[in-house]
Design a protein around this motif. Structure first.
Motif, short mmCIF file in Angstrom:
data_model
loop_
_atom_site.label_atom_id
_atom_site.label_comp_id
_atom_site.label_asym_id
_atom_site.label_seq_id
_atom_site.Cartn_x
_atom_site.Cartn_y
_atom_site.Cartn_z
N ASP A 90 0.80 -1.22 0.00
CA ASP A 90 0.00 0.00 0.00
C ASP A 90 0.83 1.27 0.00
N LYS A 91 1.89 1.33 0.77
CA LYS A 91 2.65 2.57 0.92
C LYS A 91 3.85 2.66 -0.01
N GLN A 92 4.04 1.72 -0.86
CA GLN A 92 5.19 1.70 -1.76
C GLN A 92 4.72 2.05 -3.17
N PRO A 93 5.52 2.80 -3.94
CA PRO A 93 5.13 3.08 -5.32
C PRO A 93 5.03 1.79 -6.13
N CYS A 94 4.27 1.86 -7.21
CA CYS A 94 4.09 0.69 -8.08
C CYS A 94 5.19 0.62 -9.13
N ILE A 95 5.41 -0.58 -9.64
CA ILE A 95 6.35 -0.79 -10.74
C ILE A 95 5.57 -0.61 -12.04
N ALA A 96 6.01 0.33 -12.88
CA ALA A 96 5.39 0.57 -14.19
C ALA A 96 5.93 -0.47 -15.17
N LEU A 97 5.03 -1.14 -15.88
CA LEU A 97 5.43 -2.27 -16.73
C LEU A 97 5.08 -2.08 -18.20
N GLU A 98 6.07 -2.30 -19.04
CA GLU A 98 5.82 -2.52 -20.45
C GLU A 98 5.31 -3.95 -20.55
N VAL A 99 4.43 -4.24 -21.48
CA VAL A 99 3.87 -5.59 -21.60
C VAL A 99 4.26 -6.17 -22.95
N ALA A 100 5.06 -7.23 -22.91
CA ALA A 100 5.48 -7.95 -24.13
C ALA A 100 4.47 -9.06 -24.38
N ARG A 101 3.49 -8.80 -25.24
CA ARG A 101 2.41 -9.76 -25.47
C ARG A 101 2.71 -10.74 -26.60
N SER A 102 3.15 -10.22 -27.72
CA SER A 102 3.34 -11.08 -28.90
C SER A 102 4.65 -11.87 -28.80
N GLN A 103 4.75 -12.93 -29.58
CA GLN A 103 5.98 -13.71 -29.60
C GLN A 103 7.16 -12.84 -30.02
N GLU A 104 6.96 -11.95 -30.98
CA GLU A 104 8.06 -11.09 -31.43
C GLU A 104 8.46 -10.10 -30.33
N GLN A 105 7.50 -9.52 -29.65
CA GLN A 105 7.83 -8.62 -28.54
C GLN A 105 8.57 -9.37 -27.44
N GLN A 106 8.16 -10.59 -27.16
CA GLN A 106 8.83 -11.40 -26.15
C GLN A 106 10.22 -11.82 -26.60
N ARG A 107 10.38 -12.11 -27.87
CA ARG A 107 11.70 -12.49 -28.40
C ARG A 107 12.68 -11.33 -28.25
N LEU A 108 12.24 -10.12 -28.57
CA LEU A 108 13.12 -8.95 -28.51
C LEU A 108 13.36 -8.48 -27.07
N GLY A 109 12.33 -8.57 -26.23
CA GLY A 109 12.47 -8.20 -24.82
C GLY A 109 13.20 -6.89 -24.64
N LEU A 110 14.22 -6.90 -23.80
CA LEU A 110 14.99 -5.70 -23.48
C LEU A 110 16.35 -5.66 -24.20
N GLN A 111 16.46 -6.38 -25.32
CA GLN A 111 17.71 -6.38 -26.08
C GLN A 111 18.09 -4.96 -26.48
N GLY A 112 19.36 -4.64 -26.30
CA GLY A 112 19.90 -3.36 -26.74
C GLY A 112 19.49 -2.17 -25.89
N ARG A 113 18.77 -2.40 -24.81
CA ARG A 113 18.27 -1.30 -23.97
C ARG A 113 19.26 -0.95 -22.87
N PRO A 114 19.34 0.33 -22.53
CA PRO A 114 20.16 0.72 -21.37
C PRO A 114 19.51 0.19 -20.09
N PRO A 115 20.20 0.31 -18.95
CA PRO A 115 19.63 -0.19 -17.70
C PRO A 115 18.24 0.42 -17.44
N LEU A 116 17.36 -0.40 -16.89
CA LEU A 116 16.02 0.07 -16.53
C LEU A 116 16.10 1.00 -15.32
N ALA A 117 15.28 2.01 -15.32
CA ALA A 117 15.18 2.92 -14.17
C ALA A 117 14.50 2.19 -13.01
N PRO A 118 14.70 2.67 -11.78
CA PRO A 118 13.96 2.09 -10.66
C PRO A 118 12.45 2.16 -10.94
N LEU A 119 11.75 1.15 -10.45
CA LEU A 119 10.29 1.04 -10.58
C LEU A 119 9.82 0.97 -12.03
#
Length: 146
Positions: A21-50
């Motif tokens: 309740d008192k903690q911020p939520c984690i904002a999520l990108e949603v990889a739904r398709s097989q292609e989105q899941q295959r690519l995932g976070l490839q080539g991306r810089p480090p994710l920000a907190p949350l």
């Protein structure tokens, strides 16, 4: 002349995982398709907190993820039946094949990838409940099915 590389995948934030309740939520990108899941976070810089990427699956299945072409370490939080079943913390980037794969012994119905160290910082642990909620009423991004 070589073909220029495509930019890394950047999906819209469509869901959130609120831990307490008192903690911020984690904002999520949603990889739904097989292609989105295959690519995932490839080539991306480090994710920000949350920030993270959620990979939902329609039914439990063996899950194996790798870090091929993913330059920043990640925490992989494996889910099944709206519970955390395994955590692979601080996974190792893998620029070239072969790459190690990560995953639980049993089947899962989702994975949330976070920046390295986020699972520990946020107190995520095996067995804790997970409720992932859509941010838009129009999308089917709700919690993973039971």
């Amino acid at each position: 002349m070589p073909t220029p590389a495509l930019p890394p995948q950047q999906l819209p934030i469509e869901a959130q995982w609120c831990l307490q309740d008192k903690q911020p939520c984690i904002a999520l990108e949603v990889a739904r398709s097989q292609e989105q899941q295959r690519l995932g976070l490839q080539g991306r810089p480090p994710l920000a907190p949350l920030r993270g990427m959620w990979f939902p699956f329609p039914k439990p299945q063996p899950l194996r993820f790798w870090m091929h072409k993913t330059p920043a370490s990640l925490d992989m939080v494996f889910l099944n039946g709206n519970r955390v079943i395994a955590i692979e913390a601080n996974t190792t980037p893998c620029p070239n094949l072969p790459c190690r794969s990560y995953g639980p012994q049993g089947p899962g119905d989702g994975v949330v990838e976070l920046g390295a160290g986020e699972a520990k910082r946020l107190g995520i642990r095996i067995g804790m409940p997970v409720v992932i909620s859509p941010l838009r009423a129009s999308g089917p991004a709700g919690s993973t099915p039971d």
